[in-house]
Motif scaffolding. Structure first.
Motif, mmCIF file in Angstrom:
data_model
loop_
_atom_site.group_PDB
_atom_site.id
_atom_site.type_symbol
_atom_site.label_atom_id
_atom_site.label_comp_id
_atom_site.label_asym_id
_atom_site.label_seq_id
_atom_site.Cartn_x
_atom_site.Cartn_y
_atom_site.Cartn_z
ATOM 1 N N GLU A 138 2.286 -20.692 1.284
ATOM 2 C CA GLU A 138 1.427 -19.506 1.227
ATOM 3 C C GLU A 138 1.993 -18.393 0.348
ATOM 4 N N VAL A 139 3.302 -18.307 0.208
ATOM 5 C CA VAL A 139 3.890 -17.212 -0.570
ATOM 6 C C VAL A 139 3.939 -17.507 -2.071
ATOM 7 N N VAL A 140 3.640 -18.727 -2.476
ATOM 8 C CA VAL A 140 3.725 -19.093 -3.904
ATOM 9 C C VAL A 140 2.917 -18.149 -4.804
ATOM 10 N N PRO A 141 1.682 -17.787 -4.481
ATOM 11 C CA PRO A 141 0.947 -16.871 -5.379
ATOM 12 C C PRO A 141 1.632 -15.528 -5.559
ATOM 13 N N PHE A 142 2.429 -15.111 -4.590
ATOM 14 C CA PHE A 142 3.100 -13.813 -4.677
ATOM 15 C C PHE A 142 4.424 -13.903 -5.420
ATOM 16 N N GLU A 172 7.628 -10.357 4.461
ATOM 17 C CA GLU A 172 6.836 -10.138 5.671
ATOM 18 C C GLU A 172 6.215 -11.446 6.167
ATOM 19 N N MET A 173 5.676 -12.240 5.242
ATOM 20 C CA MET A 173 5.047 -13.501 5.643
ATOM 21 C C MET A 173 6.068 -14.459 6.256
ATOM 22 N N ASN A 174 7.280 -14.456 5.716
ATOM 23 C CA ASN A 174 8.303 -15.365 6.221
ATOM 24 C C ASN A 174 8.837 -14.976 7.590
ATOM 25 N N ARG A 175 8.475 -13.807 8.090
ATOM 26 C CA ARG A 175 8.861 -13.412 9.453
ATOM 27 C C ARG A 175 8.078 -14.199 10.509
ATOM 28 N N LYS A 216 -0.537 -3.009 -3.168
ATOM 29 C CA LYS A 216 0.338 -2.110 -3.915
ATOM 30 C C LYS A 216 1.122 -2.847 -4.993
ATOM 31 N N GLY A 217 1.029 -4.178 -5.011
ATOM 32 C CA GLY A 217 1.783 -4.960 -5.986
ATOM 33 C C GLY A 217 3.219 -5.213 -5.573
ATOM 34 N N GLU A 218 3.540 -4.985 -4.308
ATOM 35 C CA GLU A 218 4.904 -5.190 -3.795
ATOM 36 C C GLU A 218 5.026 -6.617 -3.272
ATOM 37 N N TYR A 219 5.072 -7.567 -4.209
ATOM 38 C CA TYR A 219 4.990 -8.980 -3.849
ATOM 39 C C TYR A 219 6.234 -9.501 -3.133
ATOM 40 N N GLN A 220 7.400 -8.927 -3.409
ATOM 41 C CA GLN A 220 8.607 -9.345 -2.694
ATOM 42 C C GLN A 220 8.483 -8.982 -1.216
ATOM 43 N N LYS A 221 7.910 -7.816 -0.930
ATOM 44 C CA LYS A 221 7.713 -7.414 0.460
ATOM 45 C C LYS A 221 6.694 -8.314 1.146
ATOM 46 N N VAL A 222 5.679 -8.745 0.398
ATOM 47 C CA VAL A 222 4.691 -9.680 0.953
ATOM 48 C C VAL A 222 5.392 -10.953 1.390
ATOM 49 N N TRP A 255 -1.718 -14.747 11.141
ATOM 50 C CA TRP A 255 -0.895 -13.731 11.768
ATOM 51 C C TRP A 255 -1.650 -12.800 12.696
ATOM 52 N N GLY A 256 -2.927 -12.810 12.667
ATOM 53 C CA GLY A 256 -3.708 -11.838 13.414
ATOM 54 C C GLY A 256 -3.944 -10.609 12.542
ATOM 55 N N ALA A 257 -4.948 -9.856 12.868
ATOM 56 C CA ALA A 257 -5.366 -8.730 12.024
ATOM 57 C C ALA A 257 -4.281 -7.679 11.868
ATOM 58 N N ARG A 258 -3.546 -7.382 12.906
ATOM 59 C CA ARG A 258 -2.543 -6.311 12.831
ATOM 60 C C ARG A 258 -1.448 -6.647 11.820
ATOM 61 N N ASN A 259 -0.885 -7.838 11.893
ATOM 62 C CA ASN A 259 0.189 -8.226 10.985
ATOM 63 C C ASN A 259 -0.322 -8.467 9.574
ATOM 64 N N ALA A 260 -1.502 -9.027 9.447
ATOM 65 C CA ALA A 260 -2.067 -9.298 8.126
ATOM 66 C C ALA A 260 -2.355 -7.992 7.395
ATOM 67 N N LYS A 261 -2.710 -6.956 8.120
ATOM 68 C CA LYS A 261 -3.007 -5.668 7.496
ATOM 69 C C LYS A 261 -1.784 -5.158 6.741
ATOM 70 N N ASP A 262 -0.598 -5.291 7.330
ATOM 71 C CA ASP A 262 0.629 -4.863 6.667
ATOM 72 C C ASP A 262 0.894 -5.691 5.417
ATOM 73 N N VAL A 263 0.739 -6.997 5.536
ATOM 74 C CA VAL A 263 0.987 -7.895 4.408
ATOM 75 C C VAL A 263 0.010 -7.601 3.276
ATOM 76 N N LEU A 264 -1.252 -7.448 3.606
ATOM 77 C CA LEU A 264 -2.256 -7.184 2.576
ATOM 78 C C LEU A 264 -2.054 -5.817 1.928
ATOM 79 N N ALA A 265 -1.564 -4.852 2.685
ATOM 80 C CA ALA A 265 -1.290 -3.530 2.109
ATOM 81 C C ALA A 265 -0.197 -3.637 1.046
ATOM 82 N N PHE A 266 0.850 -4.424 1.322
ATOM 83 C CA PHE A 266 1.901 -4.640 0.316
ATOM 84 C C PHE A 266 1.325 -5.319 -0.920
ATOM 85 N N ALA A 267 0.473 -6.305 -0.707
ATOM 86 C CA ALA A 267 -0.130 -7.030 -1.840
ATOM 87 C C ALA A 267 -0.978 -6.091 -2.684
#
Length: 87
Positions: free
Chosen positions: A79-83, A47-50, A38-44, A24-36
């Protein structure tokens, strides 16, 4: 577990941070990793599916329009399976 600080793969997150950032590039991955982190796996997952589109280039070589990619959609499903696993 803070994914930004993790250096070794774990059973829950088998990829390294650099592998997560690459699709996704650093900018988009930063948002996804921030959710991870925080434990907000549904948001991860949401976001990844976008990120299942590719940008086609016009005849002039410039980006023109986004097109759905079955290949990226299939990759995101894996990729989303671990979440989706309950900790």
């Amino acid at each position: 577990m803070n994914i930004f600080q993790r250096t070794k793969a774990s059973p829950r997150f088998p990829t390294t941070t650099s592998q997560v950032i690459a699709p996704w590039g650093a900018r988009n991955a930063k948002d996804v990793l921030a959710f991870a982190n925080k434990g907000e796996y549904q948001k991860v997952e949401n976001e990844m599916n976008r990120f299942v589109y590719i940008t086609e280039k016009g005849k002039d070589g410039k980006p023109s329009k986004k097109k759905f990619s079955n290949g990226l959609a299939n990759r995101r499903k894996r990729e989303v399976v671990p979440f989706q696993i309950k900790p």
